[in-house]
Structure formats: C-alpha cells, structure tokens
Design an enzyme around this catalytic site. Sequence first.
Site, PDB file in Angstrom:
ATOM      1  N   GLY A   1      53.349 -31.827  -7.755  1.00 25.30           N
ATOM      2  CA  GLY A   1      52.318 -32.709  -7.218  1.00 25.30           C
ATOM      3  C   GLY A   1      52.955 -33.603  -6.174  1.00 25.30           C
TER       4      GLY A   1
ATOM      5  N   GLU B   1      67.749 -52.431 -24.373  1.00 23.66           N
ATOM      6  CA  GLU B   1      66.681 -53.421 -24.320  1.00 23.66           C
ATOM      7  C   GLU B   1      66.074 -53.566 -25.715  1.00 23.66           C
ATOM      8  OE1 GLU B   1      64.418 -51.473 -21.263  1.00 23.66           O
ATOM      9  OE2 GLU B   1      63.074 -50.518 -22.672  1.00 23.66           O
TER      10      GLU B   1
ATOM     11  N   ILE C   1      60.923 -36.898 -16.342  1.00 18.32           N
ATOM     12  CA  ILE C   1      60.756 -38.161 -15.619  1.00 18.32           C
ATOM     13  C   ILE C   1      59.428 -38.835 -16.003  1.00 18.32           C
ATOM     14  CG2 ILE C   1      60.728 -39.208 -13.310  1.00 18.32           C
ATOM     15  CD1 ILE C   1      63.312 -37.571 -13.987  1.00 18.32           C
ATOM     16  N   THR C   2      58.437 -38.027 -16.350  1.00 16.12           N
ATOM     17  CA  THR C   2      57.070 -38.490 -16.613  1.00 16.12           C
ATOM     18  C   THR C   2      56.998 -39.701 -17.535  1.00 16.12           C
ATOM     19  OG1 THR C   2      56.398 -36.191 -16.422  1.00 16.12           O
ATOM     20  CG2 THR C   2      54.792 -37.724 -17.400  1.00 16.12           C
ATOM     21  N   GLU C   3      56.214 -40.701 -17.111  1.00 14.02           N
ATOM     22  CA  GLU C   3      55.957 -41.871 -17.953  1.00 14.02           C
ATOM     23  C   GLU C   3      54.552 -41.740 -18.534  1.00 14.02           C
ATOM     24  OE1 GLU C   3      56.229 -45.686 -16.006  1.00 14.02           O
ATOM     25  OE2 GLU C   3      55.760 -46.743 -17.866  1.00 14.02           O
TER      26      GLU C   3
ATOM     27  N   TYR D   1      69.661 -49.296 -11.579  1.00 13.73           N
ATOM     28  CA  TYR D   1      70.026 -49.380 -10.156  1.00 13.73           C
ATOM     29  C   TYR D   1      70.777 -50.693  -9.906  1.00 13.73           C
ATOM     30  CZ  TYR D   1      65.977 -46.164 -10.066  1.00 13.73           C
ATOM     31  OH  TYR D   1      65.062 -45.178 -10.329  1.00 13.73           O
TER      32      TYR D   1
ATOM     33  N   HIS E   1      57.768 -50.970 -20.929  1.00 14.68           N
ATOM     34  CA  HIS E   1      58.145 -49.711 -21.567  1.00 14.68           C
ATOM     35  C   HIS E   1      57.442 -49.600 -22.919  1.00 14.68           C
ATOM     36  CE1 HIS E   1      62.227 -49.546 -19.274  1.00 14.68           C
ATOM     37  NE2 HIS E   1      61.249 -48.999 -18.577  1.00 14.68           N
TER      38      HIS E   1
ATOM     39  N   LYS F   1      50.634 -21.991  -7.967  1.00 16.33           N
ATOM     40  CA  LYS F   1      51.345 -21.985  -6.670  1.00 16.33           C
ATOM     41  C   LYS F   1      52.448 -20.939  -6.635  1.00 16.33           C
ATOM     42  CE  LYS F   1      50.566 -26.861  -5.474  1.00 16.33           C
ATOM     43  NZ  LYS F   1      51.211 -28.178  -5.303  1.00 16.33           N
TER      44      LYS F   1
END
Lengths: 298, 400
Positions: A17, A210, A96-98, A160, A249, A42
């Site tokens: 996508g 965290e 990676i999907t959240e 990062y 999160h 595709k």
Amino acid sequence: MSILVGKDTRLLVQGLGKYGMVHAEGCKAYGTNLVAGVHPGKGGTKVLDTVPVFETVTDAARATEANATMIYVPPFGAADAIMEAAEAGIPLVACITEGIPALDMTRVIRFLQDRPKTRLVGPNCPGVITPGECKMGIMPGYIHKPGHVGIVSRSGTLTYEAVWQVTQAGLGQSSCVGIGGDPVNGTSFVDVLRLFQEDAQTKAIIMIGEIGGSAEEDAADLVKTGKVTKPVVAFIGGQTAPPGKRMGHAGAIISGGHGTAKEKMSALRAAGVTVADKPADIASTLVRLLEEKRIDAR
Amino acid sequence: MNVHEFQAKEVFRRFGIPVPDGAVAETADQAERVAASLKVSPIVVKAQIHAGGRGKGRFKEHGPQGPGGVVLAKDPKEARAIAEKMLGKTLVTKQTGEHGRVVKKVYLTAGCDIARELYVAVVLDRKIKKPVVMVSQAGGVDIEEVAEKTPEKILKEAVDPLFSLAGFQARRLALFLGLKPGEQANEGAKLLKALVRAYMETDASLAEINPMIVSKDGKVMALDAKMNFDDNALERHPEILAYRDKNEEEPAETLAKELDLSYIALDGDIGCMVNGAGLAMATMDMIKYAGGAPANFLDVGGGATEQKVTEAFKIILSSPQVKAVLVNIFGGIMRCDVVAAGVIAAAKKLGLKVPVVVRLEGAKVQEGKKLLEESGLELEFASGLAEAAQKVVAASRGGK
C-alpha cells in the site's frame, strides 16, 4: 558480524500500500537487497523498477530465496500475513503494523510455536537495522553509523533519539532492534540481549524499555544470572505516566499498580545494569560506563 | 474501551451467562416502570458509571451520610425515589477521583438471596501471551489485595487461544470455587466456558464477575459484570462500538480520538506535542527532571499531516492550565517541515498566548527550522532534549 540482518539479507516486503511502498523504497535506497514484494492482486507486476511482486509469500520465497520479510499489511490482515510468512519458512519476520488486536497476536504466537525456525520481531515496531548493511523497517537511515553498540527498544522515535545520541557521541551501532510497543509480541528483550551477547561486533548494549508488562524485569533476571557480560545501559520511559492510562502504545499501561518505571529501574539496577534516569543522558551514561570499564567501543 | 455494567450484562446474556433480571432507566418515571415490571422485591438500584467502588461511593450532592451508588429498594415507589437521588448527581468513588462522575443512567435489577460471593475474571496474561481465567472464593472484595496477600486463594488456568477453555479446566476452576460436585459445579463450568467465549469473540481485554454468586437456592449467576474491550479490535465489533459513552470521556480526549491522535490529559502546566509514544513519555519525564510538570501526553503519530499538527496544537492550547508548550519532534517518517507548517498555521489561527519551545531533529530539519524562523512567530529553539525541557520549564515560570 551483526545480528538478525546484514549483507546476506534478502528482503521481502508484504503489503504494498502507500505506507509499504514508501518504506520499501526507503530500504532499497539505503542499499538493502530488496528481492520481492507480496500483494494479493498485484502478482506478476514490478515495483520500484526492478522488484517483482508475487501473489503469495510461498511463491515469492521460492522464486527469490528471500530470507527475511517486513510486513506493512493493515491491522486486521497483519496476523494472517505473519502466519503466511512463517508457513513459507521465512526465518525472520518484522511486523511494522500498529493496531493489531491483542487476541490475534496470541493466536499468532501459538501458531509460531509449531514453526520454531521463524523469528518474529514486533508488531508495532520500527524494524531492524544493521547500519551500512541492511535497513529493514521505517527508521531514518542517516542517523545511524556502523559501530559496536547494540540497541534494543520497545519504542520507535525514542530509539532514534538514542541512536542519534550515540552517533553524536562519536560511537556507532552494530544493530538496532525495535521489539515493539504491543502487549503481545514476538522477540523479547531477553532474546535480543542473548543475540548481542553472542555477537562479536557488539561491545555494549543499550536497552530502552517503558511502563507496562514485565519484559524489562525478565531482562534484569537474565543479566543477574551472568548470561550477559557486556555492559548494559538502560532507560525506562514513562516515569511520570499516570496509572491505568494507555500511553500511546497498546502495551504501555500501569495496571493494578504493576509495570511502573520505578519497579523496572530498580530491578535492572539490582541486576547490575546501569540505568540512565534521564532520556537525554542515554549515550553519555554509556560513554562514562565504557570509560570506567576501559572498553574501547569506537 | 470501557462499558457500563448494563451493557456488559447484555453481552453476558447473549453468550448464555446467567444474570439476574434487570433493565436500565434514564428518568425516575422510567425507573419506577422498570422496577414494577421486574415483579420482585427487593429491587437493587445501581448507578451506571465507568468506575468501580460504586457501592462505597457517595454523591457530592448528598454528602457522606447520603446514599451510595448501589441501593436496595423494597418496591417500585422507593426505587423511583432512589433513582431520583442518583440521576444527574455526581458520584465520587475511589476510582473516579475527586471530581466524580455524573450519573446519567441507573440499572434496576432483581435482588438475590446470596449464599456465597465468588470472584471470576478473564484477562490477558502478557507473560505467557495467552488469556487466563482467574477465580477465587474471596468474592466481592479487592482482588489485587487477595493476589498480594493470599495468592494461594486464587487459581489460574491459561486459555489456549486456538482452542478456548477446555472442559477439564472449567471443571477444575468450578471445584476450586467450592461449587458442589454435580449440577452446581457443571453450571459453574458452563458459565466459565461461556465467559471465555464472550471474551474471545468480542475481543475483550477484561471480563470480570465480582461477585459471581451462589444463591440460597443453589443457583450460580453473575451479580455484577465488567468488560473492557481492545481498542484495536472495535472496528470489527460494531455492536460493541455502539456501547461507547462519550459522557465518560474527557472532552479533549474524545476530540483527539476523532482526529486519530493519542492524547491523555495530565495535571501539569506544560503542553507537549511529540511524535511517537516512547519519545512522548520520555519528554514528559524530562520535563519533570527539569522541575516542571506536563499538562498532557500527546503523540501526533508517524504520518501526521499539517492539518493534524494544527489540530493537535489547538487541543493543547484549549486547556486553560497550559502556561508553555514544548514541541519535540524526531522526524523519521514524520517530516520536520510538515510539523513546522502545522505549528505556524495553528499559531496564526489561534494566536500564541503562551511561550512555545521547539526542538526539531531528523528528516527535513533545516527546512522546518527555516519555515519557523521566517514565520515571524516568537518561538524559542532548543537543540537537544535536555535543553528543550529546561527552556520550556523556564518559560512556563517567567511567562512571556
């Protein structure tokens, strides 16, 4: 050497996508060997000039010998995409999907138990990078520098931040692994600490945890038993987070008084991990620790 | 997402979990009619808010000697009078905080002759990555306390997510609860299996019955009901999403949700706009170390547009307690120039009444800084996390 990904990685991307395409392009531009894409409907086409697209992961793996995949499939289809990759025998899957429902992930984890050759990283994570060799995910490549500090984190942008601090301190990274911010995930802190311990290139480790869950306490237990001898610096985000509220999160929540930053910081300290109180001091704490231990990680 | 007791009981009934008769009312008239239709005595009148501790809670309007949030009535007339005292009034419990919650609905239900009070819940165990069923004979009390002081009084059974709760597990749990072997234990086991099915099929994150009761005539049923649902799965359960009650949410949090922003209101006076949940938490921590207090948690997300940044800024500035704002962006997917454009648009629309400190790093940082510098806005720049926190705390104290 490095962990999980490197020059030999032959990367597949599932979910072409808008989001998946942007990051497939970013990875390819970084120099990653992007061998194929998978997107139902595709198959038979090409993207980014040279990358062939297949209908299924099995077809893609057979044709291109892909050995890793990154998943950008939308939340309700992502669990299926992970299982498809595992069924096709792909050894490394970064999702990676959240926003994947937690119960979907419990089923995925159960499914993966019967396919022990596949390692899942994430979901809801930035992916994995070995600077200068392979970028498999959404992190900005240019903040990284090849080096000897292994970084593992539950967060994206905070990673990062840590990477940037390390780079600015004149050090570099061996590999950086985002394990994701969801309550039910694949690879844990413990898994990655073990990998960094065995990796010859990695001389020191930064771990960014965290609030919520007990993955940091498990990591503390591992260090306590002497299975990690390399210096570890940790930071725990959410020291000022109120209980009972999900801090962005899905997994970052203090429930029933447990999973607080304070608990995690003291468990890590008791295990001999050096904990940076402030997020601005992650790299400087590491530099000091390396000086104390007379370890040259440059 | 949290739901009301009466909604959780609707879900229970749908899955065949025995629940005492009852219905909801929004006015005193309605309460009297519902109470009459139950044809029982006594009737229990229960205030419906998204918070526990209702029985021990008290209404602001009636004081400490007044009624709590759960009251017995002997007939429909009395039920009406009680409903009148609850509706539109503010109930304060240990879970609501001092401000309490305004009661908009009451639930009227048949009173039961209780022989025993038990505890039953299904929760997600993050460590083993499976749902677990948790039961205890110590019902009607704070289960956290039981778990802390007498863990042996709790039995847990892990649920295989590909299979659900096995029959033998349900029986083991029923017997641990002291249900009489035979019909009663079988009924209990059936209830537990139904509860797990309700949990799995609605993508719940919690399904709790406290207390589950054994009535004097030996029946097992759910006297109370609490369910929470996984926000990530709501879209595929429209019937659950329909239970959402905006009255129970902070208005700013509701607005943020509509914009797909992750926002939580806090008590401090420094507004924060950050990208990424981890960095947003770390920014709050950093503000505290610099001697200040964050007014909110706000993650604008990875793919935010200029418009979204503008809206986020508006939400932050809408809080009267905010004395200064910190924008902390580490551009990855998010580009600094997009953030800068959003900040400028918001400032022009709303006017900047409080000082704003900006820290930009990462993708398109030079372009972003240039846009801000040329905007003519009075902004303060910071280069690192520590400097940003110090500057915003100083600004919040000194004013403009």
